[in-house]
Design an enzyme around this catalytic site. Sequence first.
Site, PDB file in Angstrom:
ATOM      1  N   ASP A   1      37.392  60.698   4.009  1.00 38.38           N
ATOM      2  CA  ASP A   1      36.995  60.483   2.607  1.00 38.38           C
ATOM      3  C   ASP A   1      37.386  61.693   1.757  1.00 38.38           C
ATOM      4  O   ASP A   1      37.857  61.565   0.626  1.00 38.38           O
ATOM      5  CB  ASP A   1      35.484  60.254   2.528  1.00 38.38           C
ATOM      6  CG  ASP A   1      35.033  59.194   3.510  1.00 38.38           C
ATOM      7  OD1 ASP A   1      35.462  58.052   3.372  1.00 38.38           O
ATOM      8  OD2 ASP A   1      34.266  59.523   4.443  1.00 38.38           O
TER       9      ASP A   1
ATOM     10  N   HIS B   1      29.154  58.000   5.383  1.00 37.69           N
ATOM     11  CA  HIS B   1      30.528  57.484   5.405  1.00 37.69           C
ATOM     12  C   HIS B   1      30.445  55.975   5.181  1.00 37.69           C
ATOM     13  O   HIS B   1      30.595  55.165   6.083  1.00 37.69           O
ATOM     14  CB  HIS B   1      31.208  57.791   6.747  1.00 37.69           C
ATOM     15  CG  HIS B   1      32.562  57.158   6.872  1.00 37.69           C
ATOM     16  ND1 HIS B   1      33.597  57.490   6.030  1.00 37.69           N
ATOM     17  CD2 HIS B   1      33.041  56.201   7.701  1.00 37.69           C
ATOM     18  CE1 HIS B   1      34.658  56.754   6.356  1.00 37.69           C
ATOM     19  NE2 HIS B   1      34.346  55.965   7.365  1.00 37.69           N
TER      20      HIS B   1
END
Length: 309
Positions: free
Chosen positions: A137, A165
């Site tokens: 990410d 996440h």
Amino acid sequence: MIARGVMLGPDQPVIIHMLDIEQAAEALNGVKMELIDAAFPLLKGVVATTDVVEACQGVNIAVMVGGFPRKEGMERKDVMSKNISIYKAQASALEQHAAPDCKVLVVANPANTNALILKEFAPSIPEKNITCLTRLDHNRALGQISEKLDVHVSEVKNVIIWGNHSSTQYPDVNHATVKTTDGEKSVRVALANDNWLNTEFITTVQQRGAAIIKARKLSSALSAASAACDHIRDWVLGTPKGTWVSMGVYSDGSYGIQPGIVYSFPVTCEKGQWSIVKGLKIDEFSREKMDATAKELMEEKTLAYSCLV
């Protein structure tokens, strides 16, 4: 990538242990054949096995990519319960057979909660040695900013991924900088587009995994593998001075995030240890987003514990 030295540096020989389920034993052996055929100078051995004990024997680094994927029509709790049984078994094998200083990176989703379960069921592994992957990410956020500014990605640093996440993660650019011809500038100043940064940028990073699945009909592979290498490399070899990265780690209460969950924070690494970056200013917008993703993680934890009964 591991065999080429991308994960641990160009001077570190490696022995790779690969574990898969019984049904995939033949394909796994094919991967072993290819690793041998590539004649990597750093690769000193390959173990391909379906036996968790053999796989965990003496390992210094464990990258947990195996998990049960969510299939159509499955409830979240069903996925959670499948993954808990997987991570409970992995935890005890690692605890009993891995090297005492083994560093663990959980990649399989739900990564934060899988890491938490692993921590709960491997109490002798130091909690600082169990992490989950949010570097993908983090790298996605760097990629989006560099594309928007039309600069090379290496010129941008210090974005932060806070939290889970999942699509509630908060990609934060308030402390990020970019190198320009006039020196280092804040990304917000250089972009001069708060509207994009507070809306489309955040949702693009949050939903990038789904966008990859839509385009490829498969989930992220190369970028996830690359991020796992980045995560371990920085953890083992250290982060560059003045740069931090995002890692999912066991919360110590920093930034008002309740302990007892695995949450992504900005960290620096030195001599094989990570430390949460302290003292960053958090505005109201960020606070709200950081708390929302923490709330989701607390809900996941409750759900996971209900599966354990």
